[in-house]
Design an enzyme around this catalytic site. Sequence first.
Site, PDB file in Angstrom:
ATOM      1  CG  HIS A   1       1.279   4.443   7.301  1.00  0.00           C
ATOM      2  ND1 HIS A   1       0.112   3.972   6.757  1.00  0.00           N
ATOM      3  CD2 HIS A   1       2.232   3.547   6.953  1.00  0.00           C
ATOM      4  CE1 HIS A   1       0.352   2.850   6.096  1.00  0.00           C
ATOM      5  NE2 HIS A   1       1.634   2.561   6.201  1.00  0.00           N
TER       6      HIS A   1
ATOM      7  CG  HIS B   1      -0.398  -0.121   2.538  1.00  0.00           C
ATOM      8  ND1 HIS B   1      -1.030  -0.744   3.574  1.00  0.00           N
ATOM      9  CD2 HIS B   1       0.766   0.339   3.041  1.00  0.00           C
ATOM     10  CE1 HIS B   1      -0.281  -0.657   4.662  1.00  0.00           C
ATOM     11  NE2 HIS B   1       0.812   0.002   4.360  1.00  0.00           N
TER      12      HIS B   1
ATOM     13  CG  HIS C   1       8.817  -1.112   2.780  1.00  0.00           C
ATOM     14  ND1 HIS C   1       8.056  -2.153   3.254  1.00  0.00           N
ATOM     15  CD2 HIS C   1       8.153   0.008   3.162  1.00  0.00           C
ATOM     16  CE1 HIS C   1       6.980  -1.677   3.882  1.00  0.00           C
ATOM     17  NE2 HIS C   1       7.018  -0.367   3.859  1.00  0.00           N
TER      18      HIS C   1
ATOM     19  CD  GLU D   1       3.688  -1.260   6.126  1.00  0.00           C
ATOM     20  OE1 GLU D   1       3.565  -0.080   6.441  1.00  0.00           O
ATOM     21  OE2 GLU D   1       3.744  -1.625   4.931  1.00  0.00           O
TER      22      GLU D   1
END
Lengths: 279, 134
Positions: free
Chosen positions: A59, A12, A193, A240
């Site tokens: 976030h 996302h 990431h 995540e």
Amino acid sequence: MARITAAIASSHVPAIGAAIDNGKTEEAYWKPLFEGYEWTKQWLKEEKPDVVILVYNDHASAFSMDMIPTFAIGCAEEYQSADEGWGPRPVPPVVGEPDLAWHIAQSCILDEFDLTIINKMDVDHGLTVPMSLMFGQPDAWPVKVVPIAVNVVQYPPPTGNRCWMLGEAIARAVESFPEDLNVQIWGTGGMSHQLQGPRAGLINQDFDNAYLDDLTENPQRLREMPHIEYLREAGSEGIEMVMWLIMRGALGDNVKPLHRHYHVPGSNTAVGHLVLKPE
Amino acid sequence: MKQTIHEYLAEFEDIPGTRVYTAQRGRKGYWLNQFCMSLMTPENRERFKADERTYLDEWAMTEAQKQTVLDRDYNAALDEGGNIYFLAKIFSTDGLSFLQAVGTMTGMTPEDYQAMMIAGGRSPEGLRSIKDGN
């Protein structure tokens, strides 16, 4: 009766939202990333889910350092796009499904999963980017959404096993909802990431592809994976992916992969996408 | 045997070039991160941009924390308890993308960082553990 008919996993990344909002999806950098979602967009038009239970992480948009729920469920009628520092994304409001959401909240709490109930919040790219990837740019989203927000920012996040078990509890709750609804569950975030420190930019294609394989072939390995393994192998924000296990836990023992896509890079991130059907 | 919380947390200090957002960092960075949240309205972004120092002085941040913001030194901000998703409100206010801002923490030029990402990103080889050097 309501039933979970399929599941979607997807990254996302905020820049994906910006690429869609700014009409850049045909550019050479972005095209291969978006092409991998075409199959799913067509499939969704045939599947016509009524509701998506959308597992994502906030976030630092709805939840600041003031309140940090580990698992929260959105029970609101509607959610607006959050202003994450560059103005809200120009997307339609996300329409909730309070009847089902409250049913899941109540059922899960009695099933010993103490979800935090949210009646008002804005939703950030974690929720709206997967919507845009799957549905493009409609005037109104074609599904209602039950947001499940998971803390993966402040350590410790929930364990993989706990996420899996929550998925099982959500599936039990959906099965006991009397209305006839076609429900999907989506797990979002990841894949590898790292957005911070000198190690930023880390990508681990071997890890990611093994993860995509094992959602079907060996989910027990993923269920038992400790946080440190995500951090070392998939970067600090790769954690995540633990949220995908809520989705996977809701599908039962065996699943069939219908579609798979993997692309590096989407901004700083390895983009992974999977469509699964329970068997 | 199940790990204790102490063993769990100790492992996080063994990852090269990474600050895991533990309770200790969260507590240290509380006001820095809350300041960042305030940049989620256009009015506050305008006020901040007009006079950064005055705006920062409205917050109960340490001088060191304020300086990391003024310098846009994101590695230093992480050391002061900042979290990247909060700090993102600062670089978004500056009009920078995650790709542009994140690269500044690596010591690479924006061009080199972008090129590394297009070439498949940074390999985890040698960057998994300080202790094991793998």
